[in-house]
Design a protein around this motif. Structure first.
Motif, PDB file in Angstrom:
ATOM      1  N   VAL A  49       0.725  -1.152  -0.114  1.00  0.00           N
ATOM      2  CA  VAL A  49      -0.067  -0.029   0.078  1.00  0.00           C
ATOM      3  C   VAL A  49       0.983   1.035   0.049  1.00  0.00           C
ATOM      4  O   VAL A  49       0.664   2.364  -0.674  1.00  0.00           O
ATOM      5  N   ARG A  50       1.724   1.408   0.946  1.00  0.00           N
ATOM      6  CA  ARG A  50       2.882   2.351   0.747  1.00  0.00           C
ATOM      7  C   ARG A  50       3.503   2.701  -0.562  1.00  0.00           C
ATOM      8  O   ARG A  50       3.499   3.829  -1.216  1.00  0.00           O
ATOM      9  N   ALA A  51       4.085   1.719  -0.982  1.00  0.00           N
ATOM     10  CA  ALA A  51       4.722   1.686  -2.346  1.00  0.00           C
ATOM     11  C   ALA A  51       3.733   2.085  -3.400  1.00  0.00           C
ATOM     12  O   ALA A  51       4.037   2.841  -4.378  1.00  0.00           O
ATOM     13  N   ALA A  52       2.327   1.585  -3.480  1.00  0.00           N
ATOM     14  CA  ALA A  52       1.413   2.204  -4.408  1.00  0.00           C
ATOM     15  C   ALA A  52       1.212   3.691  -4.336  1.00  0.00           C
ATOM     16  O   ALA A  52       1.011   4.380  -5.334  1.00  0.00           O
ATOM     17  N   LEU A  53       1.040   3.790  -3.283  1.00  0.00           N
ATOM     18  CA  LEU A  53       0.661   5.406  -2.840  1.00  0.00           C
ATOM     19  C   LEU A  53       1.813   6.279  -3.116  1.00  0.00           C
ATOM     20  O   LEU A  53       1.617   7.397  -3.803  1.00  0.00           O
ATOM     21  N   VAL A  54       3.026   5.847  -2.808  1.00  0.00           N
ATOM     22  CA  VAL A  54       4.192   6.688  -3.124  1.00  0.00           C
ATOM     23  C   VAL A  54       4.505   6.796  -4.978  1.00  0.00           C
ATOM     24  O   VAL A  54       4.629   7.952  -5.258  1.00  0.00           O
ATOM     25  N   ASN A  55       4.321   5.582  -5.395  1.00  0.00           N
ATOM     26  CA  ASN A  55       4.557   5.689  -6.801  1.00  0.00           C
ATOM     27  C   ASN A  55       3.247   5.969  -7.686  1.00  0.00           C
ATOM     28  O   ASN A  55       3.487   6.267  -8.944  1.00  0.00           O
ATOM     29  N   ALA A  56       2.036   6.258  -7.284  1.00  0.00           N
ATOM     30  CA  ALA A  56       1.072   6.353  -7.996  1.00  0.00           C
ATOM     31  C   ALA A  56       0.920   7.828  -8.422  1.00  0.00           C
ATOM     32  O   ALA A  56       1.086   8.756  -7.590  1.00  0.00           O
ATOM     33  N   ASP A  57       0.287   8.058  -9.768  1.00  0.00           N
ATOM     34  CA  ASP A  57       0.189   9.628 -10.005  1.00  0.00           C
ATOM     35  C   ASP A  57      -1.013  10.017  -9.165  1.00  0.00           C
ATOM     36  O   ASP A  57      -2.016   9.499  -8.747  1.00  0.00           O
ATOM     37  N   ARG A  61      -4.444   8.365  -7.605  1.00  0.00           N
ATOM     38  CA  ARG A  61      -4.360   8.028  -6.242  1.00  0.00           C
ATOM     39  C   ARG A  61      -5.762   7.552  -5.735  1.00  0.00           C
ATOM     40  O   ARG A  61      -6.042   6.341  -4.933  1.00  0.00           O
ATOM     41  N   ARG A  62      -6.911   8.398  -5.883  1.00  0.00           N
ATOM     42  CA  ARG A  62      -7.920   7.960  -5.354  1.00  0.00           C
ATOM     43  C   ARG A  62      -8.655   7.011  -6.077  1.00  0.00           C
ATOM     44  O   ARG A  62      -9.360   6.024  -5.348  1.00  0.00           O
ATOM     45  N   GLN A  63      -8.450   6.623  -7.328  1.00  0.00           N
ATOM     46  CA  GLN A  63      -9.006   5.446  -7.851  1.00  0.00           C
ATOM     47  C   GLN A  63      -8.319   4.275  -7.403  1.00  0.00           C
ATOM     48  O   GLN A  63      -8.782   3.238  -7.206  1.00  0.00           O
ATOM     49  N   LEU A  64      -6.891   4.449  -7.221  1.00  0.00           N
ATOM     50  CA  LEU A  64      -6.369   3.155  -6.650  1.00  0.00           C
ATOM     51  C   LEU A  64      -6.897   2.745  -5.402  1.00  0.00           C
ATOM     52  O   LEU A  64      -6.888   1.651  -4.964  1.00  0.00           O
ATOM     53  N   LEU A  65      -7.367   3.839  -4.375  1.00  0.00           N
ATOM     54  CA  LEU A  65      -7.706   3.293  -3.106  1.00  0.00           C
ATOM     55  C   LEU A  65      -9.098   2.762  -3.177  1.00  0.00           C
ATOM     56  O   LEU A  65      -9.480   1.715  -2.468  1.00  0.00           O
ATOM     57  N   ILE A  66      -9.965   3.208  -3.966  1.00  0.00           N
ATOM     58  CA  ILE A  66     -11.187   2.456  -4.356  1.00  0.00           C
ATOM     59  C   ILE A  66     -10.993   1.009  -4.649  1.00  0.00           C
ATOM     60  O   ILE A  66     -11.733   0.183  -4.395  1.00  0.00           O
ATOM     61  N   GLU A  67     -10.107   0.998  -5.714  1.00  0.00           N
ATOM     62  CA  GLU A  67      -9.697  -0.604  -6.341  1.00  0.00           C
ATOM     63  C   GLU A  67      -9.367  -1.309  -4.988  1.00  0.00           C
ATOM     64  O   GLU A  67      -9.766  -2.591  -5.032  1.00  0.00           O
ATOM     65  N   LEU A  68      -8.570  -0.957  -4.286  1.00  0.00           N
ATOM     66  CA  LEU A  68      -7.758  -1.869  -3.312  1.00  0.00           C
ATOM     67  C   LEU A  68      -9.070  -2.003  -2.187  1.00  0.00           C
ATOM     68  O   LEU A  68      -9.146  -3.272  -1.693  1.00  0.00           O
ATOM     69  N   ASN A  69      -9.899  -1.166  -1.845  1.00  0.00           N
ATOM     70  CA  ASN A  69     -11.162  -1.417  -1.030  1.00  0.00           C
ATOM     71  C   ASN A  69     -12.231  -2.593  -1.508  1.00  0.00           C
ATOM     72  O   ASN A  69     -12.453  -3.492  -1.044  1.00  0.00           O
ATOM     73  N   GLU A  70     -12.277  -2.657  -3.105  1.00  0.00           N
ATOM     74  CA  GLU A  70     -13.347  -3.425  -3.818  1.00  0.00           C
ATOM     75  C   GLU A  70     -12.606  -4.807  -3.934  1.00  0.00           C
ATOM     76  O   GLU A  70     -13.391  -5.813  -3.903  1.00  0.00           O
ATOM     77  N   THR A  71     -11.335  -4.663  -4.298  1.00  0.00           N
ATOM     78  CA  THR A  71     -10.755  -6.223  -4.728  1.00  0.00           C
ATOM     79  C   THR A  71      -9.940  -6.736  -3.570  1.00  0.00           C
ATOM     80  O   THR A  71     -10.165  -8.161  -3.276  1.00  0.00           O
ATOM     81  N   GLU A  72      -9.599  -5.976  -2.344  1.00  0.00           N
ATOM     82  CA  GLU A  72      -8.687  -6.811  -1.405  1.00  0.00           C
ATOM     83  C   GLU A  72      -9.437  -6.368   0.109  1.00  0.00           C
ATOM     84  O   GLU A  72      -9.139  -6.956   0.935  1.00  0.00           O
ATOM     85  N   GLY A  73     -10.234  -5.435   0.023  1.00  0.00           N
ATOM     86  CA  GLY A  73     -10.940  -5.153   1.223  1.00  0.00           C
ATOM     87  C   GLY A  73     -10.321  -4.224   2.269  1.00  0.00           C
ATOM     88  O   GLY A  73     -10.295  -4.430   3.314  1.00  0.00           O
ATOM     89  N   LEU A  74      -9.262  -3.664   1.721  1.00  0.00           N
ATOM     90  CA  LEU A  74      -8.356  -2.866   2.110  1.00  0.00           C
ATOM     91  C   LEU A  74      -9.043  -1.255   2.421  1.00  0.00           C
ATOM     92  O   LEU A  74      -9.561  -0.685   1.263  1.00  0.00           O
ATOM     93  N   ARG A  75      -8.990  -0.672   3.476  1.00  0.00           N
ATOM     94  CA  ARG A  75      -8.979   0.652   3.833  1.00  0.00           C
ATOM     95  C   ARG A  75      -8.077   1.692   4.166  1.00  0.00           C
ATOM     96  O   ARG A  75      -7.339   1.081   5.034  1.00  0.00           O
ATOM     97  N   VAL A  76      -7.758   2.629   3.445  1.00  0.00           N
ATOM     98  CA  VAL A  76      -6.655   3.539   3.883  1.00  0.00           C
ATOM     99  C   VAL A  76      -7.289   4.888   4.112  1.00  0.00           C
ATOM    100  O   VAL A  76      -7.994   5.399   3.266  1.00  0.00           O
ATOM    101  N   PHE A  77      -6.763   5.490   5.329  1.00  0.00           N
ATOM    102  CA  PHE A  77      -7.411   6.726   5.690  1.00  0.00           C
ATOM    103  C   PHE A  77      -6.034   7.365   6.201  1.00  0.00           C
ATOM    104  O   PHE A  77      -5.302   6.917   6.798  1.00  0.00           O
TER     105      PHE A  77
END
Length: 426
Positions: A49-57, A61-77
């Motif tokens: 998650v840290r690497a994805a947030l650091v390297n994402a455009d 980044r918002r769309q990435l967080l939504i996909e992590l929540n839908e596919t992996e059940g991960l929530r980031v705040f």
């Protein structure tokens, strides 16, 4: 509760306890490798998650967080000053995972059980100076016991109960057979030899019981033969003495007295023969009322005041001559020790029949009742000073036991004795 039921419950309880204890031991020893696996998954998730947030455009980044929540059940705040968190519960597995994760991610890593009311496994991490929360679904940290686990547990318990039933039956079956044999032996009957099978201890007990039963049978047979032989041999000279007295022409008073003594001796010998004969007579279907009516007619013919109070009693299997002889012994005792009148009454008591012989004599002290049922036992004063061999009640007691019943001697109000012969009708 029967021996089988107690043994089954005890063995089943031990086996079920062992199964549950094994399951608990498995859970304890499974905790360490499972906590390492969960900690490794948690660290990998946080790093990804840290690497994805650091390297994402930043735009994506918002769309990435939504996909992590839908596919992996991960929530980031992001961490905020107004947030509300709850600490992890005091669960050994979760505490062990938190310790392992903190060793990898750093001592400043925080954990929470809920974040603003949303439950999960929350882990904090840093990107530069900013702190974030990532939530992993709680289901990953909870053991899964589905229908398959329940099926296996039910199968194990069923096998445990089947094993308990098998073990308990193997223990209880020979003991139950020994109990039945002991009851038959105590009732004066010869039991079938016990099978000498099973474990060594049960084989030893069965063999010892069979030897004891055989020895008792041999002693009983020899005793009966001795009594019968002596009684039979004594009757021949007694008959000659009686005949000689009747033909001697001696004084009638003295002659009658001696003949009376000879008759008394002959009656005692008859009791010896009855006692030696035992209860070998076969049981057949008879009408008890007819047997007692015939006995009452016998006493009426010899001028004795013996009254029969008969009630309807259904026919059942019993040894006709043995029961007739037992009731006659009770009536003879009543006539000898109490005198006339004597009453006989039959009372139906499902599943048994009671034959009561009542007199108006001096009775028997309560503390002497059980002793008088033993062979060759008499009261010191014999209730009235009359003679006897002390076998009458012993014969009645043996007959009662052979018919699954008992002999009771109870006081009669206001005076007298009630001799109650109880026979099972089963």
């Amino acid at each position: 509760m029967t021996l089988f039921a107690r043994a089954f419950l005890l063995i089943a309880l031990l086996i079920v306890t062992a199964v549950l204890a094994s399951f608990q031991i498995y859970r304890v020893y499974e905790r360490e490798p499972r906590s390492r696996e969960l900690a490794q998954q948690t660290v990998s998730t946080v790093n990804l998650v840290r690497a994805a947030l650091v390297n994402a455009d930043p735009v994506l980044r918002r769309q990435l967080l939504i996909e992590l929540n839908e596919t992996e059940g991960l929530r980031v705040f992001p961490v905020t000053a107004s947030e509300h968190t709850e600490p992890l519960p005091d669960d050994p597995l979760l505490q062990r995972v938190a310790e392992t994760v903190r060793l990898t991610l750093g001592e400043d890593t925080r954990f929470a059980d809920s974040h603003d009311g949303e439950e999960g496994f929350w882990v904090s991490f840093y990107i530069d100076e900013d702190e974030f929360w990532v939530m992993l679904p709680r289901e990953r940290f909870e053991p899964f016991f589905g229908l398959q686990w329940l099926g296996w547990l039910a199968a194990v318990l069923m096998l445990a109960l089947a094993g308990a039933w098998f073990i308990a039956s193997n223990i209880a079956r020979p003991l139950a057979a020994m109990r039945r044999a002991a009851l038959r032996l105590g009732g004066g009957q010869q039991p079938e030899p016990l099978p000498e099978v099973g474990v060594r201890e049960l084989r030893t007990v069965a063999a010892a019981f069979n030897r004891m039963a055989a020895n008792l049978q041999s002693m009983e047979r020899e005793r009966a033969m001795v009594l019968a032989g002596i009684s039979h041999d004594l009757r021949t000279p007694l008959s000659r003495l009686r005949l000689a007295l009747e033909m001697s022409g001696a004084d009638s008073t003295a002659s009658n007295a001696m003949i009376s003594d000879i008759d008394e001796i002959d009656a005692i010998i008859g009791q010896f023969l009855d006692f030696a004969r035992g209860t070998d007579e076969q049981k057949e279907e008879h009408d008890l009322g007819e047997v007692l009516a015939d006995l009452a007619e016998h006493y009426a013919r010899i001028g004795k005041n013996v009254r029969l109070l008969s009630h309807p009693v259904r026919s059942f299997r019993f040894a006709r001559m043995a029961v007739r002889r037992a009731v006659a012994n009770l009536v003879d005792n009543a006539l000898r020790y109490a005198g006339e009148p004597v009453e006989i009454e039959v009372l139906a008591r499902n599943p048994s029949v009671a034959i009561e012989v009542r007199d108006l004599g001096p009775g028997i002290p309560a503390h002497e009742v059980e002793r008088l049922k033993r062979p060759f036992t008499r009261l010191d004063d014999s209730r009235s000073g009359a003679g006897g061999a002390g076998l009458g009640l012993a014969i009645v007691e043996r007959t009662a036991q052979a018919h699954g019943g008992s002999l009771e001697l109870a006081p009669r109000a206001p005076r007298g004795l009630i001799a109650r012969l109880i026979l099972s009708t089963r």
